[in-house]
Design an enzyme around this catalytic site. Structure first.
Site, PDB file in Angstrom:
ATOM      1  N   PRO A  86       1.736 -42.558 -41.392  1.00 57.30           N
ATOM      2  CA  PRO A  86       1.076 -41.717 -40.808  1.00 57.30           C
ATOM      3  C   PRO A  86      -0.448 -41.593 -41.386  1.00 57.30           C
ATOM      4  CG  PRO A  86       2.937 -40.648 -41.950  1.00 57.30           C
ATOM      5  CD  PRO A  86       3.194 -42.292 -41.918  1.00 57.30           C
ATOM      6  N   ASP A 164      -5.759 -48.549 -15.945  1.00 51.19           N
ATOM      7  CA  ASP A 164      -5.147 -47.638 -16.627  1.00 51.19           C
ATOM      8  C   ASP A 164      -5.889 -46.382 -17.036  1.00 51.19           C
ATOM      9  OD1 ASP A 164      -2.711 -48.855 -16.449  1.00 51.19           O
ATOM     10  OD2 ASP A 164      -3.036 -49.908 -18.532  1.00 51.19           O
TER      11      ASP A 164
HETATM   12  N1  ADE Z   1       5.703 -42.974 -39.796  1.00 49.18           N
HETATM   13  C1  ADE Z   1       6.059 -41.661 -39.880  1.00 49.18           C
HETATM   14  N2  ADE Z   1       5.249 -41.172 -39.140  1.00 49.18           N
HETATM   15  C2  ADE Z   1       4.457 -42.046 -38.393  1.00 49.18           C
HETATM   16  C3  ADE Z   1       3.401 -41.876 -37.495  1.00 49.18           C
HETATM   17  N3  ADE Z   1       2.732 -40.753 -36.997  1.00 49.18           N
HETATM   18  N4  ADE Z   1       2.713 -43.227 -36.977  1.00 49.18           N
HETATM   19  C4  ADE Z   1       3.179 -44.327 -37.596  1.00 49.18           C
HETATM   20  N5  ADE Z   1       4.097 -44.293 -38.498  1.00 49.18           N
HETATM   21  C5  ADE Z   1       5.008 -43.397 -38.781  1.00 49.18           C
END
Ligand code: ADE
Length: 221
Positions: A86, A164
């Site tokens: 994240p 797209d």
């Molecule tokens: N692992 C946990 N949350 C994630 C996200 N938002 N993007 C990529 N990997 C992740």
């Protein structure tokens, strides 16, 4: 294009990549997707891949050794390694196009509370699919693999993805098919006119209108 995905939950991927467009792309050898259970690389006596964090705290942290050994067993001079987390750069259509040019992607799925910071040194890029926390990187790996596969030559008609949403920072125009009138809702007359120039102009205008209304941030870019 080859995509290797590192996970401790290989079964999550079984059906996802055996349906629809990805399935056909694999059958036509346009993409090779391999799922690797990095637990098999663990040198821990109990096959463990995670331990509590040094310094204390909640949850478990993925250890570097199994992931390093798994990546190094797959990596060649053509590989591009992506860590799913994240706190990575936010994924978007432009990145999908850029990554679709690579020969070999290695996607590492993080899990649990986190991963040992030294794992980041393996990655050429860290990607997030949005500002929310998933239980692991597996869903992100699926989304990234799907969006890249459809851009590979021969997978779908290139005219299908040239229009797209997000290409040229515009959302897609509205589409209609049969019947001409449904529950009193009519197909715009111009689409039935057979005048291709007028249809193109209408679509462009609708694209801009929709983007202004729904995603003004795209027009500012
Ligand atoms: N692992 C946990 N949350 C994630 C996200 N938002 N993007 C990529 N990997 C992740």
């Amino acid at each position: 294009m080859k995509i290797d995905i590192l996970t401790i939950f290989p079964e999550m991927f079984t059906n996802v990549f055996n349906e629809s467009i990805i399935k056909r792309a694999k059958e036509k050898d346009l993409i090779e997707i391999n799922i690797h259970d990095f637990r098999q690389f663990s040198k821990d006596p109990h096959n463990k891949v995670d331990y509590p964090p040094f310094g204390g705290g909640d949850g478990m942290v993925l250890m570097p050794q199994p992931i390093f050994d798994c990546v190094l067993s797959l990596k060649t001079y053509e590989s591009y390694v992506i860590l799913l987390t994240p706190d990575g750069e936010t994924y978007n259509q432009k990145k999908a196009y850029q990554l679709s040019e690579k020969k070999h992607l290695i996607l590492i799925c993080g899990h649990y509370e986190g991963f040992d910071e030294r794992i980041r040194t393996l990655a050429d890029m860290e990607l997030s699919i949005g500002d929310y926390i998933l239980t692991g990187g597996e869903y992100a790996a699926m989304i990234i693999t799907d969006s890249i596969t459809r851009l590979l030559p021969g997978v779908i008609k290139s005219s299908s993805h040239e229009n797209d949403s997000f290409n040229n920072n515009l959302l897609d125009y509205p589409n209609y098919t049969k019947p001409r009138v449904y529950k009193g809702m009519e197909v715009p007359e111009v689409l039935l006119s057979g005048n291709h120039q007028k249809i193109q102009e209408y679509r462009k205008e609708e694209s801009i209108k929709r983007t202004k209304l729904r995603r003004p941030d795209l027009l500012e870019r």
